[in-house]
Design a protein around this motif. Structure first.
Motif, PDB file in Angstrom:
ATOM      1  N   VAL A 351       0.897  -1.394  -0.184  1.00  0.00           N
ATOM      2  CA  VAL A 351       0.050   0.087  -0.092  1.00  0.00           C
ATOM      3  C   VAL A 351       0.908   1.275  -0.096  1.00  0.00           C
ATOM      4  O   VAL A 351       0.518   2.115  -0.884  1.00  0.00           O
ATOM      5  CB  VAL A 351      -0.909  -0.105   1.171  1.00  0.00           C
ATOM      6  CG1 VAL A 351      -1.572   1.417   1.316  1.00  0.00           C
ATOM      7  CG2 VAL A 351      -1.982  -1.027   1.077  1.00  0.00           C
ATOM      8  N   LEU A 352       1.837   1.042   0.586  1.00  0.00           N
ATOM      9  CA  LEU A 352       2.764   2.685   0.902  1.00  0.00           C
ATOM     10  C   LEU A 352       3.408   2.741  -0.315  1.00  0.00           C
ATOM     11  O   LEU A 352       3.989   3.821  -0.181  1.00  0.00           O
ATOM     12  CB  LEU A 352       3.677   2.489   2.443  1.00  0.00           C
ATOM     13  CG  LEU A 352       3.085   2.434   3.699  1.00  0.00           C
ATOM     14  CD1 LEU A 352       3.739   2.017   4.733  1.00  0.00           C
ATOM     15  CD2 LEU A 352       1.983   3.691   3.908  1.00  0.00           C
ATOM     16  N   ARG A 353       3.818   1.912  -1.109  1.00  0.00           N
ATOM     17  CA  ARG A 353       4.556   1.973  -2.289  1.00  0.00           C
ATOM     18  C   ARG A 353       3.844   2.494  -3.522  1.00  0.00           C
ATOM     19  O   ARG A 353       4.570   2.950  -4.326  1.00  0.00           O
ATOM     20  CB  ARG A 353       5.334   0.606  -2.815  1.00  0.00           C
ATOM     21  CG  ARG A 353       6.392   0.238  -1.847  1.00  0.00           C
ATOM     22  CD  ARG A 353       6.915  -1.144  -2.024  1.00  0.00           C
ATOM     23  NE  ARG A 353       7.835  -1.743  -1.014  1.00  0.00           N
ATOM     24  CZ  ARG A 353       8.157  -2.846  -0.920  1.00  0.00           C
ATOM     25  NH1 ARG A 353       7.948  -3.855  -1.867  1.00  0.00           N
ATOM     26  NH2 ARG A 353       9.183  -3.127   0.044  1.00  0.00           N
ATOM     27  N   ARG A 483      14.308   1.008   5.189  1.00  0.00           N
ATOM     28  CA  ARG A 483      14.571   1.820   3.536  1.00  0.00           C
ATOM     29  C   ARG A 483      15.921   2.525   3.864  1.00  0.00           C
ATOM     30  O   ARG A 483      16.341   2.923   3.087  1.00  0.00           O
ATOM     31  CB  ARG A 483      13.354   2.476   3.339  1.00  0.00           C
ATOM     32  CG  ARG A 483      13.229   3.726   4.041  1.00  0.00           C
ATOM     33  CD  ARG A 483      12.205   4.579   3.307  1.00  0.00           C
ATOM     34  NE  ARG A 483      10.855   4.464   4.009  1.00  0.00           N
ATOM     35  CZ  ARG A 483       9.695   4.764   3.373  1.00  0.00           C
ATOM     36  NH1 ARG A 483       9.707   5.581   2.533  1.00  0.00           N
ATOM     37  NH2 ARG A 483       8.615   4.487   3.769  1.00  0.00           N
ATOM     38  N   LYS A 484      16.445   2.663   5.089  1.00  0.00           N
ATOM     39  CA  LYS A 484      17.383   3.350   5.220  1.00  0.00           C
ATOM     40  C   LYS A 484      18.795   3.151   4.270  1.00  0.00           C
ATOM     41  O   LYS A 484      19.703   3.765   4.079  1.00  0.00           O
ATOM     42  CB  LYS A 484      17.842   3.823   6.644  1.00  0.00           C
ATOM     43  CG  LYS A 484      18.177   2.501   7.603  1.00  0.00           C
ATOM     44  CD  LYS A 484      18.460   3.040   8.983  1.00  0.00           C
ATOM     45  CE  LYS A 484      18.485   1.616   9.800  1.00  0.00           C
ATOM     46  NZ  LYS A 484      17.392   1.038  10.184  1.00  0.00           N
ATOM     47  N   PRO A 572       9.056   1.782   0.940  1.00  0.00           N
ATOM     48  CA  PRO A 572       9.083   1.276   2.116  1.00  0.00           C
ATOM     49  C   PRO A 572       9.441  -0.384   2.581  1.00  0.00           C
ATOM     50  O   PRO A 572       9.017  -1.130   1.629  1.00  0.00           O
ATOM     51  CB  PRO A 572       7.514   1.422   2.635  1.00  0.00           C
ATOM     52  CG  PRO A 572       7.051   2.533   1.663  1.00  0.00           C
ATOM     53  CD  PRO A 572       8.024   2.303   0.425  1.00  0.00           C
ATOM     54  N   GLN A 573      10.072  -0.535   3.569  1.00  0.00           N
ATOM     55  CA  GLN A 573      10.470  -1.882   3.934  1.00  0.00           C
ATOM     56  C   GLN A 573      10.182  -2.114   5.197  1.00  0.00           C
ATOM     57  O   GLN A 573      10.882  -2.515   6.013  1.00  0.00           O
ATOM     58  CB  GLN A 573      12.117  -2.139   3.536  1.00  0.00           C
ATOM     59  CG  GLN A 573      12.427  -2.079   2.089  1.00  0.00           C
ATOM     60  CD  GLN A 573      13.710  -2.268   1.981  1.00  0.00           C
ATOM     61  OE1 GLN A 573      14.490  -2.891   2.495  1.00  0.00           O
ATOM     62  NE2 GLN A 573      14.516  -1.234   1.224  1.00  0.00           N
TER      63      GLN A 573
END
Length: 598
Positions: A351-353, A483-484, A572-573
């Motif tokens: 969803v966030l991607r 994701r950093k 996002p991960q």
């Protein structure tokens, strides 16, 4: 039985993929009987024009031809005639999906919406269908699987079946062929498991045992005291193929398609990702037995299958079903809590991607299912949000909110049970009604004792991201976004086309978008080095964030060059990790994953 509508369906020519249907109407409309075929099938919100597959059609009465006039794309009218009007028509069946009809030498399958013309004005009469075997010795071992009650047939045999009305007829798909068959009882109700297709070493006993756990958990959710299922018999029909996935719900059955490698193998006790996905699909479609087949939006009570039926509530009917499908695997003991929260994290990341989530609410996504969700294109990730995926997260967020703010006294389970009691339990007994959009929010407040208007405004009618990290924390579930350490990327999704690397999606604001690359372009070189379907990631790994690359692409037959500055692949991960301590958080978390006491 007075003047039932009578059908006969024969696999006339499996090689040519043709069913022949005979429709006998004992008492046709004296003004000229009208017939119509649905334009869509419930559960799949897209106009599919099933009438286009009618190859030829004719009518007769008392041995004489009766003129037929086509009124529109899926409607015919017979000229006035006496009694016993008979229609004969052929249907081309070559759609290998759960939505239409398919016929060849290996099996036959059909949904009634694809093959059975409705007799206008007589839809409420009993409907009888004679299902016949194709001619030829090679078909002698074929059997029939359907949830329709037998009239003059043995179960799993060819012969005559009966439906109470047209709606039940078209909501009862039929599989015919040589299939694996097993039966189990869930709280006393027989459930058939039918597997069509070659599946070496299928572990049917394991599949049956696992499905039994899921079905009993769902029955107990809606009827915790009586454990009474809403149907007298249920049929899981699965077509196993080399590569496929899909399901469609019906009132007492489901049609599924999966990869044969997703089904359990004898001697392999571990839970493979494919088998877990298949069980989740079964769980999803079975949950629809309550949520959408009996608890319905008011626009679907009854369905108008001639045109679109618009509702803003698919986030509840499809999204909540998506929330409960994997949750039921956990509550059934088929997956542990770590595996469950891994599945939730996958949904969150999906969803966030997509930037479309910032532009379209799940209520709007529901309404636009007909024109956007079921007609996705290369720009869809930038324009829409899935009412399935985000709807499932809305269900999770509401469940966590209700449990936290009522200190465990209430949950989303209570809301679902009230929907069932008020709208679904008596639906097919003639006393049910659809859920009006204006009633949903008030029902949540009534059941929980909370005021949830702000939640609905922000996350259902609005486009804000759900505060899941905050909501999960009191339940002892740690949220981490990794994701950093993102690698450099172009902000695209690619697809293999032969040996070529095709740009399937260009994400808004990414390097490819800013450079001028478009979806559909064939990426052929990066800084002078050839790109194939398999080596793009390896090429990009040689560079760092900020490096300028020259991209050569073919757009149609024109070679183009673009300059793109690599950016961090900032997708996002999210990972979700259940914490062992403190004990209070573990108890809260376990309450979510265990059936709630009533």
């Amino acid at each position: 039985m007075k003047n039932p509508v009578q059908y006969t369906i024969v696999p006339k020519d499996p090689v040519a993929h043709l069913f022949e249907v005979t429709l006998a109407v004992p008492a046709p409309d004296p003004e000229g009987q009208v017939f119509t075929l649905p334009a869509w099938i419930p559960g799949s919100y897209m106009i599919r024009e099933f009438a286009r597959n009618i190859v030829r059609i004719r009518a007769e009465s008392a041995g004489s031809a009766v003129p037929l006039k086509k009124l529109d794309k899926h409607t015919w009218q017979a000229a006035p005639c006496g009694k016993n009007l008979v229609l004969r028509y052929e249907v081309y069946a070559w759609d290998l999906s759960v939505r239409a009809a398919h016929l060849d030498q290996t099996h036959g399958f059909f949904n009634g919406t694809s093959v059975f013309l409705a007799v206008q004005g007589q839809e409420d009469l009993p409907h009888v269908v004679d299902i016949r075997r194709p001619d030829g010795d090679q078909f002698k071992a074929w059997r029939v699987a359907t949830a329709l009650p037998e009239l003059k047939a043995k179960r799993y045999g060819f012969g005559t079946y009966i439906a109470s009305d047209y709606d039940e007829l078209i909501d009862s798909p039929v599989e015919m062929g040589m299939f694996e068959l097993a039966t189990f009882k869930a709280h006393g109700v027989p459930h058939d498991v039918v597997i069509t297709g070659r599946v070496p070493n299928l572990d049917m006993p394991r599949l049956v045992a696992d499905l039994k756990k899921v079905c009993e958990a769902q029955i107990a959710l809606f009827e915790p005291k009586s454990k009474r299922a809403p149907m007298g018999r249920y049929v899981f029909m699965t077509l196993a193929v080399g590569d496929g996935y899909g399901g469609l719900e019906h009132r007492a059955s489901t049609a599924l398609i999966c990869s044969r490698n997703d089904l359990p193998v004898k001697g392999q006790k571990e839970m493979s990702d494919g088998y877990r996905t298949y069980l989740g699909l079964c769980s999803h479609e079975y949950f629809h037995t309550w949520n959408v087949k009996r608890i319905k939006p008011d626009v679907f009570a009854p369905y108008d299958l001639r045109s679109e039926g618009y509702t803003t509530l698919l986030w509840l009917f499809e999204g909540f079903t998506s929330y409960y499908d994997d949750l039921m695997l956990a509550r059934s003991g088929l997956i542990d809590e770590a595996a469950y929260f891994k599945l939730v994290a996958k949904t969150i990341n999906g969803v966030l991607r997509g930037s479309g989530r910032t532009k379209q609410s799940v209520a709007e996504s529901s309404f636009d299912a007909w024109t956007k969700y079921y007609r996705q294109d290369e720009n869809s990730p930038n324009a829409i949000v899935s009412y399935y995926a985000k709807g499932s997260l809305v269900g999770l967020a509401l469940d966590l909110t209700i449990r936290a703010e009522t200190r465990g006294r209430k949950s989303l389970d209570d809301v679902m049970r009230m929907l069932w009691q008020r709208y679904g339990r008596e639906f097919y007994a003639g006393a049910g009604k659809g859920v009006a959009e204006a009633e949903v929010e008030a029902l949540f407040d009534e059941v929980t004792g909370l005021k949830l208007k702000r939640f609905f405004e922000r996350y259902v009618r609005g486009t804000e991201d759900l505060p899941l990290a905050k909501l999960l924390a009191p339940f002892g579930v740690e949220w981490e976004d990794k994701r950093k350490n993102a690698k450099p990327g172009l902000g695209v999704r690619t697809a293999k086309e032969g040996n070529d690397c095709k740009i399937a999606n260009v994400y808004e604001g990414g390097p490819a978008h800013l450079a001028g690359v478009s979806a559909g372009d064939i990426l052929v070189a990066v800084n002078g080095l050839r790109v194939t379907a398999a080596n793009l990631d390896g090429l990009l790994s040689r560079y760092r964030v900020g490096d300028e690359l020259v991209l050569h692409v073919f757009r149609r037959d024109e070679l183009m060059a673009f300059s793109a500055a690599l950016a961090a692949d900032d997708l996002p991960q999210v990972t979700l990790t259940p914490q062992a301590k403190p004990a209070a958080a573990a108890r809260l978390r376990n309450a979510l994953l265990e059936p709630q006491a009533v």
